[in-house]
Structures are given as structure tokens and as C-alpha cells.
Design an enzyme around this catalytic site. Structure first.
Site, short mmCIF file in Angstrom:
data_model
loop_
_atom_site.label_atom_id
_atom_site.label_comp_id
_atom_site.label_asym_id
_atom_site.label_seq_id
_atom_site.Cartn_x
_atom_site.Cartn_y
_atom_site.Cartn_z
CG HIS A 191 143.79 16.06 64.08
ND1 HIS A 191 144.51 16.51 64.78
CD2 HIS A 191 143.66 16.99 62.88
CE1 HIS A 191 146.05 17.22 64.49
NE2 HIS A 191 145.36 17.97 62.55
N GLY A 207 139.29 11.79 62.57
CA GLY A 207 138.77 12.61 62.75
C GLY A 207 138.71 12.51 64.27
CD GLU A 208 137.25 7.97 66.79
OE1 GLU A 208 137.64 8.25 68.09
OE2 GLU A 208 136.53 7.65 66.17
CG MET A 209 143.04 9.93 69.36
SD MET A 209 143.84 8.48 70.08
CE MET A 209 145.12 9.31 71.04
#
Length: 330
Positions: free
Chosen positions: A82, A124-126
């Protein structure tokens, strides 16, 4: 004539049995195709796998980091999360991942279902939340109809979301590699260099870790058995899960299936070529300096592990509506 015919049949049977016995004695077994037990559940899982609305930005889907047109990974050292955050680790392939003893490099998820929920809520991802992702899906009548078809009711919750994604991922196997054809009796499937590479792969001890249908994924191993692996990565491996110092730099052994498609290599994605990866692994794990001919032979063998890629028809996702929470890409 009858005696000749019976003798011929016996000889053929012996050859077939001999071939089967030979294959069964190998440290690697062929991959078998998967027939979905619940097509409706798998279809729902496929939609969710490709739907970026499970992310806060409305831009990142499971397929973003596990791209099914690129070997089930993203072909960059560490994934992009993200707001263009740099991920800490190389994305492992989703292909044949159902054969792993656990999920993630450090094995912190026991199975695909448990793994599927992680990236959705990881900032830190979706960067979404399970509650937000569920509310997005629940706002779309077409999705609720899909849940009803798959589960018997239109209830949407994170347990059903991850169950469906895992069911789809379990179908992502890659049978039919040239090496599998050789294992199954086609002795012309591999050339001399590839066979020499496989023999060296076995005799050098590589199959101690890279074995079974997935050619890996069945155990944990320290990266740097004989010599330390030099990296700038701060990833600790199993130590982050167990808290044990002895588990520092211990990782799940990656599958070597489709390895020519899943570069760059290692948990930090620092190595871009199979030749360099083989050289490094020979030295670190086996304390062996492979020469160029040996490296080329092993690489030739590894490329025979590329199987038939999943033939995926992209799902048409239902549109959002006035009640659907809006994405927040920035």
C-alpha cells in the site's frame, strides 16, 4: 504364435513395471492434476483472488504479488504494498503452494486458509481490515449470491472469504512438466545434459531438502549451513515465529517447481539468475564449488521442472454500488 505373443506381452509388462518402480524410487514425484471438489467455491475464490477491492486502495489484489501470468509471483526482489511501501521479503510463488508444510517463508501460517487473511489486514500490504473487506463484499448483491451458492447462505465473513481463496489456490498446480513425463516413463523427455544435471542434483545432496512432488516445501532449513549468507535483509526466518536463536535464518525450503519463472531468488530476492543461485547454494549448503559445466547441467535440469501453467479465465467482477465503501488509494 501364442507363445511369442505371451512372451512379448510379458516383456512389455516387465518394462512398464520396471519404469514405475524406477520412478517410485526417485526422491521427486510427479504432480497430479487437481479436480475441484466444489466448483462454486473455487469460482468464488477466484473472484476474490483477483478483486483489488479487498485492499484499502482498491488497487492491490492477491494476484498483484502472486501474478498467475508470471509464475505465481511478481518477479521483483520484494513486493510493493500500500502507498508504494517496499515489502520486507520476496513473494513466494502461489503455484503448488498447497503442497507446502506451512505458508510464508517463516511458516507462520499453518495452511492456505490462514495465509489468505494475512495480507488483507497487513498495513504494509493490502492495508485494509477484515471488517472493511467484508463490508465491501457484503454491499454487493452479486457477491452475496455467490456466497449463497458456495456456502448455502449469503452470509459474508472473513472465515468464508479465506476458505474460498484457499479453495481456488489449491487448484493452482502445474502438472505435465518434462521431468514429470520422464518420471512417468518417457525416457526421451530429457536430454543428456538435463539427465546429467539431475544425477548431479541427487548425488550432491540437493534432494535432501528439495524432494517430493513440489521439489521442496516439506521442511525448514538454515540458509548458510556451511557458510553464512550475506544479505542486508533484516528478516530472521523461523526465529521470528519461535523466538529461538537457533532458528535464525531458518526458512521453509522453497519449491523448485517452475523455478525458471519465479526469479529473483532467495528470501531477499537478491539473486536474479539460476546459475548464480545454484553456485551460491552449492557453496553455502553443500560446501561445494560447482564448476561451470556442473552449474549449466543443474540449471538445465531445473528448467525441466516447469509444468503446465494454470489456464485461468479472468473473472468478471460485479460492480460496486452506492453502498460500497470507497477505496482510499492515497
Amino acid at each position: 504364435m501364442i507363445r511369442i505373443l505371451m512372451t512379448s506381452m510379458l516383456l512389455i509388462s516387465t518394462l512398464v513395471v520396471s519404469s514405475a518402480v524406477s520412478a517410485s524410487n526417485e526422491p521427486i514425484q510427479p504432480i497430479k492434476a487437481v479436480t475441484p471438489k466444489d466448483p462454486a467455491l473455487v469460482e468464488l475464490g477466484k473472484m476474490l483472488f483477483f478483486d483489488p477491492r479487498l485492499s484499502k486502495s482498491g488497487w492491490i489484489s492477491c494476484n498483484s504479488c502472486h501474478n498467475l501470468s508470471m509464475g505465481g509471483t511478481d518477479n521483483i526482489p520484494t513486493s510493493i504494498g500500500h502507498a508504494w511501501q517496499e515489502g520486507p521479503i520476496n513473494a513466494p510463488t502461489v503455484l503448488n503452494s498447497s503442497m507446502n508444510l506451512a505458508q510464508f517463508w517463516d511458516g507462520r501460517a499453518k495452511d492456505l486458509k490462514e495465509q489468505a487473511g494475512g495480507p488483507i489486514a497487513n498495513p504494509g500490504e493490502m492495508a485494509s481490515t477484515h471488517e472493511l473487506a467484508v463490508s465491501v463484499l457484503n454491499s454487493i448483491p452479486q457477491y452475496r449470491a455467490k456466497f449463497e451458492k458456495a456456502f448455502g447462505s449469503d452470509k459474508v465473513d472473513i472465515d468464508r472469504v479465506t476458505t474460498a481463496i484457499a479453495a481456488f489456490e489449491e487448484t493452482l498446480v502445474t502438472p505435465g512438466s518434462r521431468f514429470d513425463k520422464w518420471l512417468e516413463g518417457d525416457k526421451n523427455a530429457l536430454n543428456k545434459q538435463e539427465l546429467d544435471g539431475y544425477k548431479l542434483f541427487k548425488s550432491s545432496g540437493c534432494t535432501g531438502c528439495h524432494n517430493g512432488p513440489a521439489v521442496g516445501g516439506a521442511l525448514y532449513q538454515k540458509l548458510g549451513v556451511h557458510h553464512p549468507y550475506e544479505t542486508d535483509s533484516k528478516i530472521e526466518g523461523r526465529k521470528a515465529v519461535t523466538g529461538k536463536d537457533t532458528d535464525l535464518n531458518v526458512f521453509k525450503v522453497p519449491t523448485l517447481r517452475n523455478i525458471e519463472l519465479t526469479y529473483p531468488y532467495f528470501h531477499d530476492g537478491a539473486v536474479w539468475t539460476l546459475e548464480e543461485a545454484v553456485k551460491i547454494m552449492g557453496k553455502l549448503q553443500l560446501d561445494r564449488d560447482f564448476n561451470k559445466k556442473e552449474i549449466d547441467s543443474i540449471v538445465a535440469f531445473l528448467k525441466t521442472l516447469t509444468g503446465e501453467q494454470p489456464d485461468i479465465k479472468l473473472p468478471i467482477l460485479p460492480p460496486s454500488n452506492n453502498d460500497t465503501p470507497r477505496p482510499q488509494p492515497f
